[in-house]
Design an enzyme around this catalytic site. Structure first.
Site, PDB file in Angstrom:
ATOM      1  N   GLU A 173      64.287 -60.817 102.267  1.00 30.52           N
ATOM      2  CA  GLU A 173      64.447 -60.418 103.676  1.00 30.52           C
ATOM      3  C   GLU A 173      63.375 -61.019 104.588  1.00 30.52           C
ATOM      4  O   GLU A 173      63.624 -61.239 105.769  1.00 30.52           O
ATOM      5  CB  GLU A 173      64.425 -58.892 103.800  1.00 30.52           C
ATOM      6  CG  GLU A 173      65.776 -58.250 103.697  1.00 30.52           C
ATOM      7  CD  GLU A 173      66.766 -58.756 104.749  1.00 30.52           C
ATOM      8  OE1 GLU A 173      66.442 -58.757 105.947  1.00 30.52           O
ATOM      9  OE2 GLU A 173      67.872 -59.159 104.365  1.00 30.52           O
ATOM     10  N   GLY A 174      62.185 -61.257 104.052  1.00 25.07           N
ATOM     11  CA  GLY A 174      61.120 -61.866 104.871  1.00 25.07           C
ATOM     12  C   GLY A 174      61.527 -63.245 105.344  1.00 25.07           C
ATOM     13  O   GLY A 174      61.453 -63.566 106.546  1.00 25.07           O
ATOM     14  N   HIS A 175      62.018 -64.072 104.416  1.00 30.41           N
ATOM     15  CA  HIS A 175      62.484 -65.409 104.787  1.00 30.41           C
ATOM     16  C   HIS A 175      63.656 -65.312 105.771  1.00 30.41           C
ATOM     17  O   HIS A 175      63.740 -66.069 106.737  1.00 30.41           O
ATOM     18  CB  HIS A 175      62.991 -66.159 103.553  1.00 30.41           C
ATOM     19  CG  HIS A 175      61.974 -66.400 102.479  1.00 30.41           C
ATOM     20  ND1 HIS A 175      62.041 -65.802 101.241  1.00 30.41           N
ATOM     21  CD2 HIS A 175      60.878 -67.199 102.447  1.00 30.41           C
ATOM     22  CE1 HIS A 175      61.037 -66.223 100.496  1.00 30.41           C
ATOM     23  NE2 HIS A 175      60.307 -67.057 101.188  1.00 30.41           N
ATOM     24  N   GLN A 227      53.816 -63.860 109.274  1.00 31.64           N
ATOM     25  CA  GLN A 227      52.466 -63.277 109.402  1.00 31.64           C
ATOM     26  C   GLN A 227      51.904 -62.910 108.024  1.00 31.64           C
ATOM     27  O   GLN A 227      50.696 -62.844 107.839  1.00 31.64           O
ATOM     28  CB  GLN A 227      52.543 -62.044 110.305  1.00 31.64           C
ATOM     29  CG  GLN A 227      51.235 -61.315 110.524  1.00 31.64           C
ATOM     30  CD  GLN A 227      50.185 -62.231 111.111  1.00 31.64           C
ATOM     31  OE1 GLN A 227      50.458 -62.994 112.032  1.00 31.64           O
ATOM     32  NE2 GLN A 227      48.974 -62.168 110.569  1.00 31.64           N
ATOM     33  N   MET A 231      57.103 -58.094 101.294  1.00 31.13           N
ATOM     34  CA  MET A 231      58.062 -58.838 100.461  1.00 31.13           C
ATOM     35  C   MET A 231      57.474 -60.185 100.098  1.00 31.13           C
ATOM     36  O   MET A 231      56.823 -60.835 100.921  1.00 31.13           O
ATOM     37  CB  MET A 231      59.375 -59.014 101.209  1.00 31.13           C
ATOM     38  CG  MET A 231      60.120 -57.726 101.335  1.00 31.13           C
ATOM     39  SD  MET A 231      61.813 -58.041 101.825  1.00 31.13           S
ATOM     40  CE  MET A 231      62.396 -56.358 101.918  1.00 31.13           C
TER      41      MET A 231
HETATM   42  P1  AMP Z   1      57.229 -68.978 100.912  1.00 31.20           P
HETATM   43  O1  AMP Z   1      58.623 -69.247 100.437  1.00 31.20           O
HETATM   44  O2  AMP Z   1      56.552 -67.860 100.199  1.00 31.20           O
HETATM   45  O3  AMP Z   1      56.402 -70.223 101.035  1.00 31.20           O
HETATM   46  O4  AMP Z   1      57.392 -68.446 102.399  1.00 31.20           O
HETATM   47  C1  AMP Z   1      58.088 -69.182 103.375  1.00 31.20           C
HETATM   48  C2  AMP Z   1      57.847 -68.565 104.734  1.00 31.20           C
HETATM   49  O5  AMP Z   1      58.298 -67.221 104.737  1.00 31.20           O
HETATM   50  C3  AMP Z   1      56.359 -68.535 105.107  1.00 31.20           C
HETATM   51  O6  AMP Z   1      56.207 -68.822 106.488  1.00 31.20           O
HETATM   52  C4  AMP Z   1      55.975 -67.108 104.796  1.00 31.20           C
HETATM   53  O7  AMP Z   1      54.888 -66.644 105.565  1.00 31.20           O
HETATM   54  C5  AMP Z   1      57.258 -66.385 105.189  1.00 31.20           C
HETATM   55  N1  AMP Z   1      57.307 -65.078 104.518  1.00 31.20           N
HETATM   56  C6  AMP Z   1      57.160 -64.836 103.185  1.00 31.20           C
HETATM   57  N2  AMP Z   1      57.206 -63.511 102.944  1.00 31.20           N
HETATM   58  C7  AMP Z   1      57.365 -62.905 104.148  1.00 31.20           C
HETATM   59  C8  AMP Z   1      57.481 -61.543 104.572  1.00 31.20           C
HETATM   60  N3  AMP Z   1      57.413 -60.540 103.721  1.00 31.20           N
HETATM   61  N4  AMP Z   1      57.637 -61.297 105.894  1.00 31.20           N
HETATM   62  C9  AMP Z   1      57.683 -62.316 106.791  1.00 31.20           C
HETATM   63  N5  AMP Z   1      57.591 -63.618 106.456  1.00 31.20           N
HETATM   64  C10 AMP Z   1      57.434 -63.910 105.155  1.00 31.20           C
END
Ligand code: AMP
Length: 284
Positions: free
Chosen positions: A35-37, A148, A184
């Site tokens: 959900e974050g992504h 963030q 997440m």
């Molecule tokens: P990652 O796949 O972990 O490299 O994350 C890709 C993007 O999603 C990055 O900009 C992260 O900061 C963002 N992201 C990861 N987890 C979250 C979350 N729980 N809430 C908001 N954004 C997230």
């Protein structure tokens, strides 16, 4: 949604969109979407005509003893989730496509990359800045979306964009959390049931620290001590760092907290390293 593996095809699609006058929102990720992504994709879809996501587990940002090989991957589920959230193009390159033989150019943002996660993961932000610069050059986004959750990463990218006069807007989206407050993360999948339960202490400790600050506590050392003692009450948690710094430049406060405060932490549960943070705006 179009699935693109090839740089030449991506460039062609982006060039077409640009020549049609479309704005482009870009969401770089390492996949195993949650959900974050998806929140980043949704915001990009609200603010842009074309939404591009990249899914690439970037070898350059992992240290030799880190989890590159076993980083979770699920391309089929990712594709479905990205499409449902409003993504138009998903770019899934191979490492060879991104770093062909002879690749030898890197982006090194200095200063703010030596503290927090940069201290524990040497070379990490060089890998991040290099891949994001390449992706920015490929996608030529109007706006790029970052979470963030990775506060230092968002600052590093913003600094790179400013320092190198890049023509795009960096948008930072609030952290999406599980019902118990755990941020997440794709890496949450590594946690055992007991570790997953214990990990709720991270958000609890950040929230407790915020409450103390709102009540007037302004000594960074006392805040760090409070958070550490809460986290250490969980036997499965091993603190890597807890820091209270300026949210603008990651500098330590001389004595008292001022203006925008970032509380950032990295904690291990077994082999899993989790990060989280909270920003407290004392002027608001
Ligand atoms: P990652 O796949 O972990 O490299 O994350 C890709 C993007 O999603 C990055 O900009 C992260 O900061 C963002 N992201 C990861 N987890 C979250 C979350 N729980 N809430 C908001 N954004 C997230």
């Amino acid at each position: 949604m179009q699935i693109v593996n090839n740089i030449a095809v991506l460039k062609l699609l982006v060039r077409q969109a640009r020549s049609n006058g479309q704005s482009i929102g870009f969401v770089p990720t390492m996949g195993y979407l949650h959900e974050g992504h998806l929140q980043l994709v949704r915001q990009a879809a609200l603010e842009n005509e074309l939404v591009v996501m990249s899914i690439f587990v970037n070898p350059l940002q992992f240290g030799p003893s880190e989890d590159f090989e076993k980083y979770p991957r699920n391309e089929a589920a990712d594709i479905e989730m990205a499409a449902n959230a409003g993504c138009h193009i998903v770019f899934i390159p191979t490492s060879k496509e991104m770093y062909p033989k002879g690749f030898d150019s890197y982006v090194d943002v200095q200063g703010i990359t030596t503290t927090l996660c940069g201290a524990a993961r040497p070379g990490h932000f060089r890998g991040v800045a290099t891949v994001v610069m390449k992706l920015f050059n490929l996608v030529a986004p109007t706006r790029a979306y970052f979470g963030q959750k990775d506060a230092q990463q968002a600052l590093v990218i913003q600094k790179m964009a400013n320092d190198l006069n890049m023509d795009l807007e960096i948008v930072v989206v609030p952290t999406v959390r599980e019902p118990d407050g755990l941020a997440m993360s794709s890496r949450n999948a590594y946690l055992s049931a007991d570790e997953r339960k214990s990990a709720a202490i991270l958000y609890q400790s950040l929230t407790a620290a915020k409450a103390k600050i709102m009540q007037g506590l302004n000594d960074p050392k006392q805040i760090v001590a409070l958070i550490k003692s809460m986290i250490q009450s969980e036997p499965l948690a091993v603190v890597e760092y807890v820091e209270v710094v300026s949210a603008d430049d990651l500098k330590e406060f001389e004595q008292e907290l001022q203006s925008r405060v970032l509380i950032a932490l990295a904690v291990r549960f077994g082999k899993t390293r989790l990060i989280d943070n909270m920003i407290i705006d004392l002027e608001a």
